[in-house]
Design an enzyme around this catalytic site. Structure first.
Site, PDB file in Angstrom:
ATOM      1  N   PRO A  10      35.276 -37.623  96.776  1.00 47.93           N
ATOM      2  CA  PRO A  10      34.414 -37.970  97.917  1.00 47.93           C
ATOM      3  C   PRO A  10      33.753 -36.770  98.587  1.00 47.93           C
ATOM      4  O   PRO A  10      34.376 -35.711  98.727  1.00 47.93           O
ATOM      5  CB  PRO A  10      35.386 -38.664  98.893  1.00 47.93           C
ATOM      6  CG  PRO A  10      36.750 -38.242  98.466  1.00 47.93           C
ATOM      7  CD  PRO A  10      36.672 -38.028  96.985  1.00 47.93           C
ATOM      8  N   ASN A  11      32.527 -36.994  98.961  1.00 48.54           N
ATOM      9  CA  ASN A  11      31.691 -36.046  99.717  1.00 48.54           C
ATOM     10  C   ASN A  11      31.183 -34.870  98.888  1.00 48.54           C
ATOM     11  O   ASN A  11      30.388 -34.070  99.386  1.00 48.54           O
ATOM     12  CB  ASN A  11      32.432 -35.521 100.968  1.00 48.54           C
ATOM     13  CG  ASN A  11      32.770 -36.640 101.926  1.00 48.54           C
ATOM     14  OD1 ASN A  11      31.880 -37.401 102.312  1.00 48.54           O
ATOM     15  ND2 ASN A  11      34.030 -36.786 102.290  1.00 48.54           N
ATOM     16  N   ARG A  34      26.355 -30.282 102.969  1.00 48.69           N
ATOM     17  CA  ARG A  34      27.590 -30.447 103.735  1.00 48.69           C
ATOM     18  C   ARG A  34      28.185 -29.084 104.120  1.00 48.69           C
ATOM     19  O   ARG A  34      28.393 -28.235 103.245  1.00 48.69           O
ATOM     20  CB  ARG A  34      28.532 -31.208 102.804  1.00 48.69           C
ATOM     21  CG  ARG A  34      29.956 -31.083 103.049  1.00 48.69           C
ATOM     22  CD  ARG A  34      30.780 -31.663 101.907  1.00 48.69           C
ATOM     23  NE  ARG A  34      32.079 -31.947 102.464  1.00 48.69           N
ATOM     24  CZ  ARG A  34      33.189 -31.970 101.765  1.00 48.69           C
ATOM     25  NH1 ARG A  34      33.170 -31.780 100.469  1.00 48.69           N
ATOM     26  NH2 ARG A  34      34.321 -32.221 102.361  1.00 48.69           N
ATOM     27  N   TYR A  37      31.275 -24.642 102.198  1.00 45.67           N
ATOM     28  CA  TYR A  37      31.130 -24.989 100.786  1.00 45.67           C
ATOM     29  C   TYR A  37      29.956 -24.304 100.093  1.00 45.67           C
ATOM     30  O   TYR A  37      29.809 -24.429  98.870  1.00 45.67           O
ATOM     31  CB  TYR A  37      31.031 -26.512 100.637  1.00 45.67           C
ATOM     32  CG  TYR A  37      32.304 -27.208 101.088  1.00 45.67           C
ATOM     33  CD1 TYR A  37      33.485 -27.068 100.364  1.00 45.67           C
ATOM     34  CD2 TYR A  37      32.345 -27.961 102.259  1.00 45.67           C
ATOM     35  CE1 TYR A  37      34.659 -27.682 100.784  1.00 45.67           C
ATOM     36  CE2 TYR A  37      33.512 -28.574 102.692  1.00 45.67           C
ATOM     37  CZ  TYR A  37      34.669 -28.428 101.945  1.00 45.67           C
ATOM     38  OH  TYR A  37      35.833 -29.026 102.357  1.00 45.67           O
ATOM     39  N   ASN A  50      37.954 -32.467  90.764  1.00 46.71           N
ATOM     40  CA  ASN A  50      38.113 -32.067  92.163  1.00 46.71           C
ATOM     41  C   ASN A  50      38.299 -33.370  92.943  1.00 46.71           C
ATOM     42  O   ASN A  50      37.325 -34.053  93.261  1.00 46.71           O
ATOM     43  CB  ASN A  50      36.884 -31.307  92.663  1.00 46.71           C
ATOM     44  CG  ASN A  50      37.076 -30.807  94.101  1.00 46.71           C
ATOM     45  OD1 ASN A  50      38.003 -31.245  94.783  1.00 46.71           O
ATOM     46  ND2 ASN A  50      36.203 -29.923  94.550  1.00 46.71           N
ATOM     47  N   ALA A  66      39.150 -34.742  99.267  1.00 44.61           N
ATOM     48  CA  ALA A  66      40.131 -35.120 100.299  1.00 44.61           C
ATOM     49  C   ALA A  66      41.272 -35.972  99.734  1.00 44.61           C
ATOM     50  O   ALA A  66      42.392 -35.950 100.263  1.00 44.61           O
ATOM     51  CB  ALA A  66      39.428 -35.869 101.427  1.00 44.61           C
ATOM     52  N   HIS A  71      44.888 -34.681  98.949  1.00 43.80           N
ATOM     53  CA  HIS A  71      45.929 -34.570  99.971  1.00 43.80           C
ATOM     54  C   HIS A  71      46.591 -35.906 100.303  1.00 43.80           C
ATOM     55  O   HIS A  71      47.591 -35.931 101.007  1.00 43.80           O
ATOM     56  CB  HIS A  71      45.329 -33.978 101.255  1.00 43.80           C
ATOM     57  CG  HIS A  71      44.398 -32.831 100.981  1.00 43.80           C
ATOM     58  ND1 HIS A  71      44.813 -31.670 100.384  1.00 43.80           N
ATOM     59  CD2 HIS A  71      43.061 -32.687 101.187  1.00 43.80           C
ATOM     60  CE1 HIS A  71      43.769 -30.842 100.255  1.00 43.80           C
ATOM     61  NE2 HIS A  71      42.704 -31.449 100.729  1.00 43.80           N
ATOM     62  N   ASP A 124      49.010 -40.770  90.282  1.00 39.51           N
ATOM     63  CA  ASP A 124      49.640 -41.583  89.236  1.00 39.51           C
ATOM     64  C   ASP A 124      48.716 -41.780  88.037  1.00 39.51           C
ATOM     65  O   ASP A 124      49.170 -41.809  86.890  1.00 39.51           O
ATOM     66  CB  ASP A 124      50.056 -42.945  89.806  1.00 39.51           C
ATOM     67  CG  ASP A 124      51.288 -42.850  90.706  1.00 39.51           C
ATOM     68  OD1 ASP A 124      51.892 -41.756  90.778  1.00 39.51           O
ATOM     69  OD2 ASP A 124      51.635 -43.863  91.338  1.00 39.51           O
ATOM     70  N   HIS A 134      39.278 -26.676  93.378  1.00 39.80           N
ATOM     71  CA  HIS A 134      38.838 -26.752  94.767  1.00 39.80           C
ATOM     72  C   HIS A 134      37.898 -25.585  95.017  1.00 39.80           C
ATOM     73  O   HIS A 134      38.232 -24.444  94.665  1.00 39.80           O
ATOM     74  CB  HIS A 134      40.021 -26.688  95.744  1.00 39.80           C
ATOM     75  CG  HIS A 134      40.935 -27.860  95.606  1.00 39.80           C
ATOM     76  ND1 HIS A 134      40.605 -29.103  96.106  1.00 39.80           N
ATOM     77  CD2 HIS A 134      42.127 -27.991  94.998  1.00 39.80           C
ATOM     78  CE1 HIS A 134      41.580 -29.944  95.810  1.00 39.80           C
ATOM     79  NE2 HIS A 134      42.507 -29.302  95.134  1.00 39.80           N
ATOM     80  N   THR A 175      37.166 -24.327  97.834  1.00 38.05           N
ATOM     81  CA  THR A 175      37.754 -23.465  98.867  1.00 38.05           C
ATOM     82  C   THR A 175      39.230 -23.218  98.567  1.00 38.05           C
ATOM     83  O   THR A 175      39.857 -23.962  97.801  1.00 38.05           O
ATOM     84  CB  THR A 175      37.639 -24.149 100.246  1.00 38.05           C
ATOM     85  OG1 THR A 175      38.357 -25.399 100.211  1.00 38.05           O
ATOM     86  CG2 THR A 175      36.188 -24.415 100.619  1.00 38.05           C
ATOM     87  N   ARG A 206      43.394 -23.010 104.653  1.00 39.45           N
ATOM     88  CA  ARG A 206      42.639 -23.860 105.584  1.00 39.45           C
ATOM     89  C   ARG A 206      43.591 -24.643 106.494  1.00 39.45           C
ATOM     90  O   ARG A 206      44.712 -24.220 106.729  1.00 39.45           O
ATOM     91  CB  ARG A 206      41.702 -24.760 104.780  1.00 39.45           C
ATOM     92  CG  ARG A 206      40.656 -23.949 103.997  1.00 39.45           C
ATOM     93  CD  ARG A 206      39.642 -24.819 103.327  1.00 39.45           C
ATOM     94  NE  ARG A 206      38.883 -25.610 104.303  1.00 39.45           N
ATOM     95  CZ  ARG A 206      38.088 -26.625 103.981  1.00 39.45           C
ATOM     96  NH1 ARG A 206      37.940 -26.962 102.712  1.00 39.45           N
ATOM     97  NH2 ARG A 206      37.439 -27.302 104.915  1.00 39.45           N
ATOM     98  N   ARG A 221      45.420 -29.682 104.568  1.00 43.09           N
ATOM     99  CA  ARG A 221      44.822 -29.458 103.247  1.00 43.09           C
ATOM    100  C   ARG A 221      45.735 -28.634 102.337  1.00 43.09           C
ATOM    101  O   ARG A 221      45.443 -28.419 101.167  1.00 43.09           O
ATOM    102  CB  ARG A 221      43.501 -28.690 103.368  1.00 43.09           C
ATOM    103  CG  ARG A 221      42.402 -29.469 104.035  1.00 43.09           C
ATOM    104  CD  ARG A 221      41.102 -28.670 104.019  1.00 43.09           C
ATOM    105  NE  ARG A 221      40.263 -29.094 105.105  1.00 43.09           N
ATOM    106  CZ  ARG A 221      39.441 -30.150 105.061  1.00 43.09           C
ATOM    107  NH1 ARG A 221      39.341 -30.875 103.965  1.00 43.09           N
ATOM    108  NH2 ARG A 221      38.723 -30.486 106.111  1.00 43.09           N
TER     109      ARG A 221
END
Ligand code: DQA
Length: 153
Positions: free
Chosen positions: A9-10, A17, A22, A73, A76, A79, A86, A99, A101, A106, A110
């Site tokens: 996501p994102n 963003r 990023y 990747n 979010a 986490h 699974d 990742h 970052t 952070r 995270r």
């Protein structure tokens, strides 16, 4: 040899963003660079991005019997998602988690990745170059697997 690249996501918002975190590079540009590496090394590559947990689970499952390795990747969901963790464990393929970052430097929430516990390797904090490193790493893993299968045959 086929590698599937799965983006959570994102990550479709990269380049827009939180650029101070990023960077300016768009996801399509990262994928162009990966495609270039793949072509040069005779690797088939596919890309998938979704903001939806279930779609990411489906795409991971589809890799079984189709792809040789996954670069992911989970963003979010790294986490929070037991479902993605699974799915990764279920497909029994080499997986490299990327990742952009350094998640360990952070916010507290995270610093733990659920998915990291079931992948072959984690690359964090290298920005877009981390995806290139993942391509090199996956090529190495797959070559080693192929070599050990040959000696077993
Ligand atoms: C990220 C780190 C995650 O914590 C965050 O939610 C992301 C991107 C990274 O690439 O650094 O969306 O996975």
């Amino acid at each position: 040899m086929k590698i599937v690249v799965i983006q959570g996501p994102n990550l479709n918002m990269l380049g827009h963003r939180e650029q101070h975190i990023y960077g300016p590079m768009k996801l399509e540009e990262i994928h162009e660079q990966m495609k270039h590496f793949a072509t040069e090394n005779n690797i088939e590559i596919e890309f998938f991005q979704s903001n939806l947990e279930g779609e990411l689970v489906d795409r991971i499952q589809e890799c079984m019997g189709d792809a040789n390795g996954i670069i992911i990747n989970p963003a979010a969901y790294s986490h929070t998602s037991i479902a993605i963790r699974d799915a990764i464990a279920a497909v029994e393929l080499p997986v490299i988690e990327v990742h952009l970052t350094n998640i360990h430097a952070r916010e507290e929430f995270r610093r733990h990745s659920m998915t990291a516990e079931v992948v072959a390797s984690v690359i964090a904090g290298m920005g877009p170059f981390g995806y290139h490193l993942a391509m090199i790493g996956m090529t190495q893993i797959l070559n080693e697997m192929a070599a050990s299968q040959q000696t077993q045959a």
